[in-house]
Design a protein around this motif. Structure first.
Motif, PDB file in Angstrom:
ATOM      1  N   PRO A 103     -43.573   8.645  -5.114  1.00  0.00           N
ATOM      2  CA  PRO A 103     -44.117   8.317  -3.790  1.00  0.00           C
ATOM      3  C   PRO A 103     -44.311   9.543  -2.899  1.00  0.00           C
ATOM      4  N   ASN A 104     -45.326   9.440  -2.057  1.00  0.00           N
ATOM      5  CA  ASN A 104     -45.616  10.477  -1.056  1.00  0.00           C
ATOM      6  C   ASN A 104     -45.947  11.834  -1.668  1.00  0.00           C
ATOM      7  N   THR A 105     -46.573  11.812  -2.845  1.00  0.00           N
ATOM      8  CA  THR A 105     -47.044  13.059  -3.462  1.00  0.00           C
ATOM      9  C   THR A 105     -48.561  13.142  -3.444  1.00  0.00           C
ATOM     10  N   GLY A 106     -49.206  12.283  -2.662  1.00  0.00           N
ATOM     11  CA  GLY A 106     -50.648  12.386  -2.459  1.00  0.00           C
ATOM     12  C   GLY A 106     -51.507  11.559  -3.380  1.00  0.00           C
ATOM     13  N   GLY A 107     -50.901  10.698  -4.173  1.00  0.00           N
ATOM     14  CA  GLY A 107     -51.672   9.907  -5.123  1.00  0.00           C
ATOM     15  C   GLY A 107     -52.709   9.013  -4.452  1.00  0.00           C
ATOM     16  N   ASN A 108     -52.286   8.280  -3.426  1.00  0.00           N
ATOM     17  CA  ASN A 108     -53.215   7.363  -2.757  1.00  0.00           C
ATOM     18  C   ASN A 108     -54.296   8.099  -1.979  1.00  0.00           C
ATOM     19  N   VAL A 109     -53.966   9.271  -1.461  1.00  0.00           N
ATOM     20  CA  VAL A 109     -54.969  10.060  -0.737  1.00  0.00           C
ATOM     21  C   VAL A 109     -56.075  10.498  -1.693  1.00  0.00           C
ATOM     22  N   LYS A 110     -55.668  11.020  -2.847  1.00  0.00           N
ATOM     23  CA  LYS A 110     -56.666  11.452  -3.839  1.00  0.00           C
ATOM     24  C   LYS A 110     -57.454  10.259  -4.372  1.00  0.00           C
ATOM     25  N   LYS A 111     -56.776   9.141  -4.520  1.00  0.00           N
ATOM     26  CA  LYS A 111     -57.459   7.936  -4.989  1.00  0.00           C
ATOM     27  C   LYS A 111     -58.531   7.509  -3.990  1.00  0.00           C
ATOM     28  N   ALA A 112     -58.211   7.538  -2.703  1.00  0.00           N
ATOM     29  CA  ALA A 112     -59.167   7.128  -1.674  1.00  0.00           C
ATOM     30  C   ALA A 112     -60.401   8.013  -1.687  1.00  0.00           C
ATOM     31  N   VAL A 113     -60.199   9.330  -1.777  1.00  0.00           N
ATOM     32  CA  VAL A 113     -61.335  10.268  -1.795  1.00  0.00           C
ATOM     33  C   VAL A 113     -62.200  10.021  -3.025  1.00  0.00           C
ATOM     34  N   LEU A 114     -61.557   9.828  -4.174  1.00  0.00           N
ATOM     35  CA  LEU A 114     -62.293   9.572  -5.412  1.00  0.00           C
ATOM     36  C   LEU A 114     -63.095   8.274  -5.318  1.00  0.00           C
TER      37      LEU A 114
END
Length: 455
Positions: A103-114
């Motif tokens: 958690p909180n390692t940026g996975g969802n952020v990168k997913k959103a951009v992709l």
């Protein structure tokens, strides 16, 4: 053929793995995957990825770094749109798994951009992912493309007029995101400074060396994002509205560092430098969390108030807080400029410090050349020595083009249009009793010895 085989292996049922999960060696298989990625054998590596994702999701966070590298390569290399879509969807799933297991390692952020880039989700779905990630872990929300996307999607909602967003809510959201840009820049700068210090005594890891190498480019990208955000938001408010909004909330938020950062960034980026709330907030922010950026900002704001003494103090603090020699040199250039009409000895001192710190910059030499030209009105020089000082100015200006070849045209123009006209004539040289090769020693703040060249 390889793409087809990889896809079959990547998206095939993993039910067989469940039965043999106890026999699956995470460490051994992870090492094989790592070696394949290091060797850039991505076609082989992609066949190993599904089993590791299934059986060893929490073995190492590097699994998701390697998986990202593999799937990005496969998506870019895919010839058919449907194959590219499948690999991108698998990458999005990988990011979701990363967020779940680390958690909180940026996975969802990168997913959103992709998802946005590949048009695999609606704007609302992407915005919700980014908004939740920002709320959950603002310290990890530092990717400049994600920050800009987050703001752009919010502006789209605001412009649509059907989301019930008030102007105050818009200003607050803008300031939060603008503050996030500033936070990200400070984070990059601080981490880079720490690694530069470490580099002096230790060998850096490859990832650490790469971070330093990319830091300047990342900072420029964040600068561009901050400017884009301010330009886009400026259509909906002005400095008076911003100042009224922040001054009304200042007392209850003056000890909230995140709020101060957002407020100061919003006012400063929108050039609201007459705002007393900005100056007060910048002082409070610097007191609580001094950084190069806060010190440099206060230097500029002090100049705006015509308090040059305070400006020099803050610029010196900024230099002390900066590990990057090029930025430190630029700060010394700023101090030299402040001293130009106050104390030319100090102006020269700081210019020379800048030139020494950044030998690839010609700015300090151009400043010094102009400084020498201004000495014709002081230091009790004879008429000949005043004119002869132009040789020192030319010699110094030429150092600028050696340090930075892009200044060649600038230096040539300075010499031909300004400096050459101020040089002594042959008759004046003869009348002075001097000749080529003789020296002239200047005292005062100049403190240089000039050798007379051939006319």
């Amino acid at each position: 053929m390889k793409t087809k085989q990889a896809l079959l292996l990547l998206f095939a049922s993993l039910s067989a793995l469940t039965a043999t999960a106890q026999d699956f060696k995470c460490e051994d298989n992870f090492k094989i995957l790592e070696d394949k990625v290091i060797a850039k054998s991505y076609d082989d590596a992609v066949t190993l990825l599904p089993a590791l994702r299934k059986s060893c999701p929490k073995f190492s966070d590097k699994l998701y770094v390697y998986g990202e590298t593999i799937l990005k390569y496969k998506a870019e290399a895919a010839r058919k749109p449907e194959d590219q879509k499948l690999f991108n969807q698998s990458l999005a799933d990988l990011y979701a798994e990363q967020e779940k297991n680390f958690p909180n390692t940026g996975g969802n952020v990168k997913k959103a951009v992709l998802l946005h880039e590949q048009k695999l989700a609606t704007d609302d779905e992407v915005y919700k992912l980014l908004d939740a990630s920002f709320a959950a872990n603002p310290q990890g929300f530092t990717d400049y493309s994600a920050i800009e996307l987050y703001f752009n999607l919010y502006v789209k909602k605001y412009e649509a007029g059907d989301k019930g967003i008030t102007q105050d809510e818009f200003i607050q959201k803008y300031s939060n995101i603008a503050g996030q840009v500033a936070f990200s820049k400070n984070y990059i700068a601080q981490k880079s400074d720490e690694l530069l210090k470490k580099q002096k005594t230790e060998t850096l890891e490859p990832a650490e060396s790469l971070f330093i190498k990319e830091a300047a480019t990342t900072q420029k990208s964040l600068d561009a994002v901050g400017e884009n955000i301010s330009n886009k938001a400026a259509k909906y408010f002005n400095c008076e509205k911003l100042d009224a909004f922040y001054s009304g909330s200042y007392e209850k938020n003056k000890n909230n560092i995140a709020w101060l950062q957002a407020m100061v960034t919003a006012l400063y980026d929108n050039k609201c430098q007459k705002s007393e709330t900005l100056y007060t907030g910048a002082m409070a922010l610097h007191k609580n969390k001094p950084t190069y950026s806060t010190a440099y900002m206060l230097g500029n704001l002090s100049l705006r108030k015509n308090d040059r003494k305070a400006a020099v103090v803050y610029f010196n603090q900024a230099a002390d807080l900066q590990q990057d020699d090029a930025k430190k040199a630029e700060t010394y250039n700023a101090i030299a400029s402040v001293y130009r009409n106050l104390d030319k000895a100090e102006a020269k001192k700081y210019s020379l410090k800048a030139a020494e710190l950044n030998p690839k910059s010609g700015k300090a030499y151009l400043f010094l050349a102009e400084l020498y030209m201004s000495a014709s009105k002081e230091c009790n020089l004879s008429n000949f020595d005043k004119k002869a000082l132009t040789w020192l100015a030319i010699e110094t200006a030429k150092k600028a083009e050696v340090a930075e070849p892009r200044y060649k045209t600038t230096v040539a123009a300075l010499i031909s249009k300004n400096y050459s006209k101020a040089l002594p004539t042959a008759a004046e040289l003869k009348a002075s009793g001097k000749k080529k090769g003789d020296t002239i020693t200047y005292g005062c703040w100049i403190n240089e010895t000039l050798t007379i060249p051939a006319l």
